[in-house]
Design an enzyme around this catalytic site. Structure first.
Site, short mmCIF file in Angstrom:
data_model
loop_
_atom_site.label_atom_id
_atom_site.label_comp_id
_atom_site.label_asym_id
_atom_site.label_seq_id
_atom_site.Cartn_x
_atom_site.Cartn_y
_atom_site.Cartn_z
N ILE A 163 0.82 -1.22 0.00
CA ILE A 163 0.00 0.00 0.00
C ILE A 163 0.85 1.27 0.00
CG2 ILE A 163 -0.30 0.28 2.50
CD1 ILE A 163 -3.33 0.77 1.88
N ASP A 178 1.26 -0.57 9.47
CA ASP A 178 1.63 0.64 10.21
C ASP A 178 3.14 0.86 10.14
OD1 ASP A 178 1.40 2.81 11.92
OD2 ASP A 178 0.93 1.64 13.72
N1 AR6 Z 1 0.52 -3.16 2.19
C1 AR6 Z 1 -0.73 -3.67 2.19
N2 AR6 Z 1 -1.20 -4.49 3.14
C2 AR6 Z 1 -0.35 -4.83 4.14
C3 AR6 Z 1 0.98 -4.33 4.22
C4 AR6 Z 1 1.40 -3.46 3.18
N3 AR6 Z 1 2.62 -2.93 3.16
N4 AR6 Z 1 1.54 -4.85 5.34
C5 AR6 Z 1 0.63 -5.63 5.94
N5 AR6 Z 1 -0.52 -5.64 5.21
P1 AR6 Z 1 -1.87 -5.36 10.23
P2 AR6 Z 1 -4.09 -4.89 12.12
C6 AR6 Z 1 -1.79 -6.32 5.46
O1 AR6 Z 1 -1.29 -6.38 11.14
O2 AR6 Z 1 -4.47 -6.32 12.08
C7 AR6 Z 1 0.32 -2.76 14.05
O3 AR6 Z 1 1.35 -3.08 14.95
C8 AR6 Z 1 -1.77 -7.54 6.33
O4 AR6 Z 1 -1.43 -8.69 5.56
O5 AR6 Z 1 -0.95 -4.37 9.61
O6 AR6 Z 1 -5.17 -3.86 12.04
C9 AR6 Z 1 -0.48 -1.53 14.49
O7 AR6 Z 1 0.36 -0.59 15.10
C10 AR6 Z 1 -3.23 -7.60 6.82
O8 AR6 Z 1 -4.08 -8.21 5.84
O9 AR6 Z 1 -3.02 -4.48 10.99
C11 AR6 Z 1 -1.44 -2.13 15.45
O10 AR6 Z 1 -0.85 -2.32 16.72
C12 AR6 Z 1 -3.61 -6.13 6.91
O11 AR6 Z 1 -2.61 -5.40 6.18
C13 AR6 Z 1 -1.77 -3.47 14.83
O12 AR6 Z 1 -0.62 -3.82 14.06
C14 AR6 Z 1 -3.69 -5.58 8.31
O13 AR6 Z 1 -2.67 -6.17 9.11
C15 AR6 Z 1 -2.96 -3.40 13.90
O14 AR6 Z 1 -3.28 -4.69 13.46
#
Ligand code: AR6
Length: 168
Positions: free
Chosen positions: A13, A36
């Site tokens: 993203i 994040d």
């Molecule tokens: N581009 C697109 N999607 C992504 C990317 C990327 N670069 N990286 C991960 N995903 P998550 P949450 C996807 O864990 O569950 C953090 O520590 C990933 O595969 O990022 O809302 C925050 O600070 C998944 O499908 O977010 C919070 O503490 C989706 O993005 C916590 O994690 C969301 O995964 C939030 O957890």
């Protein structure tokens, strides 16, 4: 009432050229892992500085707020805090609120194109199929000036799952 066109894309993203990308943040809004971490790394320190400046107390679960996008191709990052399913936050209205509030913030900014990750579907452990459904149905029902919404999946399997739900 206008509804945005919704598309599924696969990729990182942080590389997507839209007006605003959405960050799956936490209540503190000071960075983290997953998407994040990727957004703060790729966008540089201006994003954290703006988070500290504009959100001294962070954000409530289900709410959203914007910062600069720093070095990213997007103009803004809209940070939203999904429910932590893994920690017992299973109220689905908190998850749908993230999508609704993010689009409201996009409207305040005048953003026409917005890219979402699958909020709560990673570290926060929301079951992926329902995380996709919650996102798609909320965006499809939103009253917004945003004209294009991308759902960005990091991996091919998730991208296929989103495509499948989008086309049924
Ligand atoms: N581009 C697109 N999607 C992504 C990317 C990327 N670069 N990286 C991960 N995903 P998550 P949450 C996807 O864990 O569950 C953090 O520590 C990933 O595969 O990022 O809302 C925050 O600070 C998944 O499908 O977010 C919070 O503490 C989706 O993005 C916590 O994690 C969301 O995964 C939030 O957890």
């Amino acid at each position: 009432m206008t509804q945005p066109e919704i598309r599924a894309v696969q990729g990182d993203i942080t590389t997507i050229e839209v007006d605003a990308i959405v960050n799956a943040a936490n209540n503190a809004m000071r960075g983290g892992g997953g998407v994040d971490g990727a957004i703060h790394r790729a966008g540089g320190p201006a994003i954290l500085a703006d988070c500290i400046d504009r959100f001294p107390d962070g954000l409530a679960t289900g709410d959203a707020g914007w910062t600069t996008a720093g070095d990213l191709p997007a103009k803004w990052v809209i940070h939203t805090v999904g429910p932590n399913h893994a920690a017992g936050q299973t109220d689905r209205s908190l998850l749908t609120s993230c999508y609704r509030r993010s689009l409201e913030v996009a409207d305040e900014l005048g953003a026409e194109s917005v890219a979402f990750p699958l909020i709560s579907a990673g570290i926060y452990g929301w079951p992926k199929d329902d995380a996709i459904r919650a996102g798609l149905e909320t965006v499809a029902a939103a009253d917004t000036q945003v004209d294009t919404v991308l759902f960005v999946a990091f991996d091919a399997a998730t991208h296929q799952q989103i495509e499948y739900q989008l086309n049924r």
